[in-house]
Design an enzyme around this catalytic site. Structure first.
Site, PDB file in Angstrom:
ATOM      1  N   CYS A  93       0.828  -1.209   0.000  1.00  0.00           N
ATOM      2  CA  CYS A  93       0.000   0.000   0.000  1.00  0.00           C
ATOM      3  C   CYS A  93       0.862   1.260   0.000  1.00  0.00           C
ATOM      4  O   CYS A  93       1.345   1.682  -1.052  1.00  0.00           O
ATOM      5  CB  CYS A  93      -0.968  -0.025   1.180  1.00  0.00           C
ATOM      6  SG  CYS A  93      -2.347   1.137   1.039  1.00  0.00           S
ATOM      7  N   HIS A 184      -4.142  -5.099   0.259  1.00  0.00           N
ATOM      8  CA  HIS A 184      -3.659  -5.592   1.554  1.00  0.00           C
ATOM      9  C   HIS A 184      -3.701  -7.122   1.588  1.00  0.00           C
ATOM     10  O   HIS A 184      -4.756  -7.718   1.821  1.00  0.00           O
ATOM     11  CB  HIS A 184      -4.498  -5.010   2.689  1.00  0.00           C
ATOM     12  CG  HIS A 184      -4.134  -3.604   3.036  1.00  0.00           C
ATOM     13  ND1 HIS A 184      -3.607  -3.229   4.252  1.00  0.00           N
ATOM     14  CD2 HIS A 184      -4.178  -2.461   2.286  1.00  0.00           C
ATOM     15  CE1 HIS A 184      -3.360  -1.931   4.254  1.00  0.00           C
ATOM     16  NE2 HIS A 184      -3.714  -1.447   3.070  1.00  0.00           N
ATOM     17  N   GLU A 186      -2.660  -9.035   3.817  1.00  0.00           N
ATOM     18  CA  GLU A 186      -2.829  -9.543   5.181  1.00  0.00           C
ATOM     19  C   GLU A 186      -4.262  -9.478   5.677  1.00  0.00           C
ATOM     20  O   GLU A 186      -4.581  -9.998   6.749  1.00  0.00           O
ATOM     21  CB  GLU A 186      -1.928  -8.752   6.140  1.00  0.00           C
ATOM     22  CG  GLU A 186      -2.457  -7.397   6.573  1.00  0.00           C
ATOM     23  CD  GLU A 186      -2.362  -6.304   5.518  1.00  0.00           C
ATOM     24  OE1 GLU A 186      -2.837  -5.184   5.763  1.00  0.00           O
ATOM     25  OE2 GLU A 186      -1.802  -6.562   4.421  1.00  0.00           O
TER      26      GLU A 186
END
Length: 785
Positions: A93, A184, A186
């Site tokens: 990001c 993202h 994660e």
């Protein structure tokens, strides 16, 4: 050649998802050790000597903009390392944006912001995406990059948005070992672009390192003073003196004709001049209610953020105790580690702390300074910590109608016996005891609508600028009302609580009269619960998404309005990812989302609820002191509740502090209990009380047979050791010292109450709708006025 013991340096830009990223790399890369630093901990010249000790670097996400030096710190310099210092780097990001603009890309704002929303990602099926199929990824960004044509940065993946067009989703540097993704990986809802992409990065990084002949310096000596190893599993020091466990004195009986109100009024709820503590499950899915039987000998602990001491009140006197080198959390932990008891595992509370913790207490943990030292007068007079140490209690199980009388005070079997007898012969509840709705000349001062909407618009500008993904904007409502009693001898605040629990029954209700503060709550949201050791498990249950019940609001309608609403799901997802980060920070890897955005039915509403659990490794738990404090540590690191701030938490809290202009106080904090239980009791086949002949005679004279009502403790299963709820749908008041001595004075004085309310603001929020939602939330409490 495969690197057997790789080392990862993770650069954190003050994000609320950093620990999730660390956990993902642990999952993807066997035996990886992780060190975390903040992006402003080191300058490049200070960082460079440590780089040879690491296999690669990960640049994490974060708030702000990559062209703002304060937002990215040393990150900007890592993309221009000298050849002898270069090592593989993976950005996420903000990491992708900073890599790209450092090599000629232009930074732009998205026309349609993507916060907590998922997108289908197209890719070249090579490099990072080799053998990766379909990717559905979560995005948290309002900025994006426009790559320089023919430049050093090559596009690897992209998506197509309505309103934004084509948006870059992954890149690599053509000549250096730098890769990055915009989405993202994660996030709990990213599918296909997470662990698979990280494993591909690791293969590419190893290939580059082998080709360049780059190894890492073995040993950890130089790293011992650098960064913070993750997981942060350094156990607290054990007590110097072993703590022996005592048995909880317990009697129980079954009464299905006895209400909680009757029990409370039997034990002092109507006396406004005394402290009182009730944590009540006033509706499903709650089950247990806890009444602390307080007296003048009950210890009360009060603390205000920024002070170097706490106040201890007992037996009518108050003393100050200096904290010294401890913070308030450590002091309370040390206090509880001296307490260890064995009790009935079927009872969630045996004794311990009951009370509230303010919103501002959590700011202290985030290292966000309060402004109490400025010239601006502080409107929040309430203690930030207000707890009583409950030794005598009554616990009511609404599912079985069983009532437990308990004491952890020494030699207190007479009180247990007499209280048992009092409850055994208390008259059944009567419908005539129900209080009518109040009709008073209360004055309600709502927040200024224009000002509140202005704050929402300012919040959205912060979201568009990339400073936050979600901001929970709130405002206080002030109420001035005459006492709600016809007699000076009756408690006005207790009468109001009875009205509140009837008009807005909630599973996490509370009546806490802990002078100088009184809190009435009908909260629907459990924040954190944690079980007793061994095998202690922490559970958080964030609520984002609510719709009130009505004749036409069926489950199917609620499913469509909440589960089928991208805005509601995005709000919930952001908090779920934030909570995972908080848990990973304390517990390590073992964090699981057991339930995501499920619709749950409550007494008056349908709600979108997620469930996140974390469990500490058993080997680590076995090395801990007798009194387990895992849940207490999670509570400290998780405050203030993410559902009341937004994400990333630290930056969001700072923004909200400026927008709201005053402290929230009790509102948006938490209330609940921390039980003294060390381990589960194993009292088998014996009476837990050593009743003297005189005490048995007292019970026999009343016709009671206590031995028939004693629960034999045979279960080894753990139960709750702590349970804390978010302080919403609540009101609270402050009484100056000395105003409580004369009931006549209380009877004639108007009461000044505060009710907080607000809502999560996202890029999709409509300011007028947010105002309406805030006012609707207020109604649940204002009815008791």
């Amino acid at each position: 050649m495969t690197i057997q013991h790789p080392r990862l340096l993770l650069v954190d830009s003050y994000d609320s998802f950093t620990h999730n990223l660390a956990a993902l790399f642990r999952q993807a890369i066997p035996n990886v050790s992780i060190t975390i630093i903040k992006n402003d901990n080191y300058r490049l010249d200070e960082l460079r000597p440590y780089l040879p000790y690491f296999s690669f670097i990960v640049i994490g996400p974060g708030p702000g903009s990559p062209d703002n030096a304060e937002d990215i710190g040393v990150v900007r310099d890592l993309w221009s390392l000298k050849d002898q210092d270069i090592l593989p780097i993976f950005g996420v990001c903000l990491g992708l944006q900073s890599l790209s603009i450092a090599h000629g890309a232009r930074l732009k704002r998205l026309n349609v912001v993507k916060h907590g929303l998922t997108s289908l990602i197209e890719h070249k099926s090579t490099d990072l995406f080799s053998n990766v199929g379909s990717v559905k990824a979560v995005r948290y960004h309002s900025l994006h990059v426009d790559l320089e044509e023919g430049g050093d940065i090559e596009e690897l993946a992209w998506t197509h948005d309505e309103g934004n067009g084509k948006v870059v989703m992954a890149v690599r540097h053509k000549h250096r070992p730098f890769w990055a993704v915009q989405y993202h990986p994660e996030s709990v809802c990213t599918d296909g672009g997470g662990v698979e992409v990280i494993r591909n990065f690791w293969k590419l990084a190893q290939f580059w390192s082998n080709d360049q002949g780059r190894g890492i310096i073995p040993g950890n000596h130089k790293l011992s003073e650098f960064g913070t190893p993750w997981p942060y599993l350094s156990p607290p020091s054990s007590l110097t003196t072993p703590v022996s466990s005592s048995s909880v004195l317990t009697l129980s009986l079954e009464r299905n004709d006895l209400g909680i109100v009757d029990i409370c009024e039997c034990f002092g709820a109507s006396d406004e001049t005394s402290n009182f503590a009730l944590l009540e499950s006033a509706s499903n899915p709650g089950r247990y209610s806890i009444l602390g039987c307080l007296s003048t000998s009950t210890l009360q602990i009060k603390y205000r953020v920024g002070e170097s001491f706490l106040s201890l009140t007992k037996n009518g006197g108050t003393t100050r105790e200096n904290l010294g080198e401890l913070d308030i959390w450590a002091w309370l932990s040390n206090f509880m580690q001296t307490k260890s008891y064995r009790g009935d595992p079927c009872v969630p509370f045996w004794g311990g702390f009951v009370g509230y913790l303010s919103y501002e207490l959590g700011l202290q943990t985030l290292h966000v300074p309060l402004r109490r030292d400025t010239d601006t007068p502080c409107t929040n007079k309430h203690p930030d910590v207000n707890l009583v140490f409950v030794e005598r209690s009554i616990v009511i199980d609404s599912h079985t109608s069983r009532i437990f009388v308990q004491s952890i005070a020494p030699d207190d079997d007479l009180w247990v016996s007499e209280t048992f007898a009092k409850l055994e012969y208390l008259p059944p509840s009567s419908s005539s005891a129900i209080s009518p709705h109040p009709v008073t000349n209360a004055y309600v001062m709502l927040p200024d609508k224009f000002h509140y909407i202005s704050k929402i618009k300012q919040a959205k500008e912060h979201l568009f600028a990339g400073d936050s993904y979600e901001l929970c904007v709130t405002a206080p409502t002030r109420i001035s009302a005459p006492p709600l009693t016809s007699k000076p001898s009756k408690s006005s605040s207790w009468e109001r609580y009875k009205c509140l629990r009837r008009s807005n029954p909630a599973p996490h209700s509370a009546y806490l009269r802990l002078h100088p503060s009184t809190l009435l709550s009908s909260s629907p949201e459990r924040f954190l619960s944690y079980s007793r050791s061994p095998g202690s498990t922490c559970q958080l249950r964030p609520i984002k998404g609510t719709i009130r019940k009505g004749p036409n609001v069926t489950r199917a309608v609620a499913e469509r309005e909440l589960v089928g609403n991208p805005k509601e799901v995005a709000e919930n997802l952001m908090i779920v990812d934030l909570i995972r980060h908080d848990l990973h920070g304390v517990i390590g890897e073992d964090v699981l989302v057991k339930q995501f955005c499920s619709l749950e039915e409550y007494e008056t509403v349908w709600q979108l609820v997620s469930v996140i659990e974390g469990k500490l490794d058993d080997n680590f738990q076995s090395s801990r002191p007798t009194k387990d404090i895992l849940g207490w540590r999670v509570l400290k690191e998780s405050l203030p509740p993410g559902s009341m701030t937004g994400a990333p938490k630290k930056r969001s809290v700072e923004i909200l502090q400026n927008l709201e202009g005053e402290e929230r106080g009790i509102y948006s904090g938490v209330f609940g209990y921390w039980c003294v239980g060390g381990k589960i009791g194993l009292i088998r086949n014996q009476h837990p009380l050593s009743l003297t002949r005189q005490k048995c005679w007292i019970l026999a004279a009343l016709g009671a047979k206590p031995i028939d009502y004693v629960r034999v403790l045979v279960s080894d299963e753990p139960n709750l050791s702590g349970d804390w709820s978010v302080t919403i749908r609540s009101c609270f008041k402050f009484d100056e010292e000395g105003t409580l001595a004369d009931p006549e004075d209380l009877f004639h004085r108007r009461e000044e109450w505060t009710v907080g309310a607000g809502g999560a603001i996202t890029a999709l929020s409509d300011p007028e709708n947010e105002w309406d939602e805030m006012v609707t939330k207020l109604q649940s409490v204002l009815r008791c006025f």
